[in-house]
Design an enzyme around this catalytic site. Sequence first.
Site, short mmCIF file in Angstrom:
data_model
loop_
_atom_site.label_atom_id
_atom_site.label_comp_id
_atom_site.label_asym_id
_atom_site.label_seq_id
_atom_site.Cartn_x
_atom_site.Cartn_y
_atom_site.Cartn_z
N GLN A 1 -9.60 11.65 6.23
CA GLN A 1 -8.18 11.59 6.63
C GLN A 1 -7.47 12.94 6.53
O GLN A 1 -6.30 13.05 6.89
CB GLN A 1 -7.46 10.56 5.75
CG GLN A 1 -8.01 9.15 5.88
CD GLN A 1 -7.36 8.17 4.92
OE1 GLN A 1 -6.16 7.97 4.94
NE2 GLN A 1 -8.17 7.56 4.06
N ASP B 1 0.79 -1.23 0.00
CA ASP B 1 0.00 0.00 0.00
C ASP B 1 0.82 1.28 0.00
O ASP B 1 0.52 2.21 -0.74
CB ASP B 1 -0.96 -0.01 1.20
CG ASP B 1 -1.98 1.11 1.14
OD1 ASP B 1 -2.42 1.44 0.03
OD2 ASP B 1 -2.33 1.66 2.19
#
EC number: 1.17.99.6
Length: 381
Positions: free
Chosen positions: A220, A134
């Site tokens: 986020q 990721d």
Amino acid sequence: MRTEKLKQEIKDYAKEIGIDKIGFAAADVFTELKERLRRQQELEYQSGFEKGSIEERTEPQRLLPEAQSIISIALAYPTRMKNAPKSTKEERRGLFARASWGMDYHDVLRNRLEKLNAFILERVPNAVNKVMVDTGELSDRAVAERAGIGFSGKNTSIITPEYGSFVYLGEMITNIPFIPDEPIEDGCGDCRKCLDACPTGALIEGGQLNAQRCIAFLTQTKDYLPDEFRTKIGNRVYGCDTCQQVCPKNKGIDFHIHPEFEPDPDISKPKLIPMLRISNREFKEKFDYISGSWRGKKPLQRNALIALGHYKDKTAVEEMIEVMKKDPRPVIRGTAAWSLGKIGTNQAFEAIKEAMKFEKDEQVLVEMEKGLEFNKEASIL
């Protein structure tokens, strides 16, 4: 033949160490992805969290000059929480997206890939491998699609035949020339449920995502949440699962294969009010092991304030007034003021007016005005 034998040995070993799916792909340039990323950049659809240049994200040999193949892995994670606590009027709760339930998947997948790496090096001592999960430059999804793990859905997730899109992805670039696996045929057809269900219209026809409008990204960010999205995030404190939940390929999907991914209900559905003034130490002790904590407590506290406004939670008013008056961070003070206005009690409005006399930050004052606007709207109605 020797490579084919090794490939089968790797597949067998992958099952032994808890890898649910494994596929092999060529390390050629991801030409189609490169064009898509350029287009995304032109349209300003990027999140800003992307690592590396477009070339590094699409040309494996820039990351490992000897690259011949890429090994892609997938681990399934649960979609339903056992003994999930209810959010009540007396005790409102937020929600972390399923991808942040349990232990941080970066650590779990990296552990599996490192074991796989050691296994390969035992058999091929001169192998050169690079592990990524990721946070690496390569697109996990593009690699997984090429390696036959699943197809790339219109919701931009990899959808596997066995586990739907509820899988974590990771990969290993290697100098071993494995024969590639066949990609899986696209399975979305004419379905557009995810596009229609996306709360902010972040999904674009053709399987493209405008990250700037995606709730998973917005939760986020650390600055003020743009006004148009505040009513959209509901009680989400981190991430968004809407485009996966409505996908027909995910119907009935719920795998509890890996104990590491089992959620702690009190963390995955946290009480909102205690989040408002949690100390750095308490936050670290409670949330540090989950992936949703990577941006720190500030975005989660901001989202918790918005969620309390969404619920119109009158029991939170006194705590939120304290936050609005005393928190050293302007974004948190300003968001508290906006949410107090959203809750709309006389006590909340009076507290905003009083706090305005002492507030010095211009943007916080703007948010306080927005909070008071809710009072004017209520009087008109």
